[in-house]
Scaffold this motif. Structure first.
Motif, PDB file in Angstrom:
ATOM      1  N   LYS A   1       1.242   4.145  -2.919  1.00  0.00           N
ATOM      2  CA  LYS A   1       0.950   5.554  -2.638  1.00  0.00           C
ATOM      3  C   LYS A   1       2.121   6.446  -3.023  1.00  0.00           C
ATOM      4  O   LYS A   1       1.936   7.491  -3.655  1.00  0.00           O
TER       5      LYS A   1
ATOM      6  N   GLU B   1       0.824  -1.212   0.000  1.00  0.00           N
ATOM      7  CA  GLU B   1       0.000   0.000   0.000  1.00  0.00           C
ATOM      8  C   GLU B   1       0.858   1.262   0.000  1.00  0.00           C
ATOM      9  O   GLU B   1       0.591   2.201  -0.751  1.00  0.00           O
ATOM     10  N   GLU B   2       1.885   1.285   0.843  1.00  0.00           N
ATOM     11  CA  GLU B   2       2.720   2.490   0.952  1.00  0.00           C
ATOM     12  C   GLU B   2       3.555   2.718  -0.298  1.00  0.00           C
ATOM     13  O   GLU B   2       3.733   3.865  -0.739  1.00  0.00           O
TER      14      GLU B   2
ATOM     15  N   ASN C   1       2.506   6.672  -6.854  1.00  0.00           N
ATOM     16  CA  ASN C   1       1.477   7.527  -7.458  1.00  0.00           C
ATOM     17  C   ASN C   1       1.709   9.005  -7.143  1.00  0.00           C
ATOM     18  O   ASN C   1       1.375   9.870  -7.951  1.00  0.00           O
ATOM     19  N   ARG C   2       2.287   9.300  -5.985  1.00  0.00           N
ATOM     20  CA  ARG C   2       2.539  10.686  -5.593  1.00  0.00           C
ATOM     21  C   ARG C   2       3.828  11.238  -6.182  1.00  0.00           C
ATOM     22  O   ARG C   2       3.910  12.409  -6.527  1.00  0.00           O
TER      23      ARG C   2
END
Length: 160
Positions: free
Chosen positions: A87, A83-84, A90-91
């Motif tokens: 994230k 998950e991290e 994507n950022r």
């Protein structure tokens, strides 16, 4: 005026390696490609589950409860990492033309696919219906597809 020495361009590189090294190169090339594509699931699984599998193989767990707890912790860490990383990707990773950002990853991909294909057919000459490992490698790189030869133990002939 001094003449500059010209070094001839290298056209091809030949590497001879053991099967375990070829498998490591295959995995490294796959991970490199997947990192550029934002695919972290398998990598997180490999990294976060490795200690659990090592401990399991070395009979570290004295009870089923210890084993189950360690497995649950490893799964939780793996899921958190997945998950991290997604994230952060994507950022932080900005889109760019595929022709620019995928040139080297596609070169790594064709190495991965060629090794995977050759070893799969060697290990199971009958193939496995629908298994992507047996599909002929699709070369998306800007370079010729690498050639692979498998030298069998005790044999003087190459198979490729």
């Amino acid at each position: 005026m001094e003449k500059k020495k010209t070094v001839p361009e290298v056209e091809t590189v030949t590497i001879t390696m053991s099967r375990p090294v070829a498998e490591a190169v295959k995995t490294a090339c796959e991970w490199y490609l997947r990192l550029h594509m934002g695919q972290f699931w398998d990598m997180a699984d490999d990294l976060c589950m490795e200690k659990f599998y090592s401990d399991l193989e070395n009979n570290v767990y004295e009870t089923n409860e210890q084993r189950e707890n360690a497995f649950d912790v490893a799964l939780h860490r793996r899921d958190t990492m997945r998950e991290e990383m997604e994230k952060l990707y994507n950022r932080c990773v900005l889109p760019a033309p595929i022709s620019d950002v995928m040139k080297i990853p596609y070169r790594a991909e064709i190495v991965w696919l060629v090794i995977r294909h050759a070893l799969s057919w060697h290990d199971n000459p009958d193939g496995v219906a629908g298994c992507v490992s047996y599909y002929a490698p699709l070369n998306r790189s800007d370079q010729p597809q690498p050639k692979i030869e498998l030298k069998l133990k005790g044999k003087g002939e190459d198979h490729g």
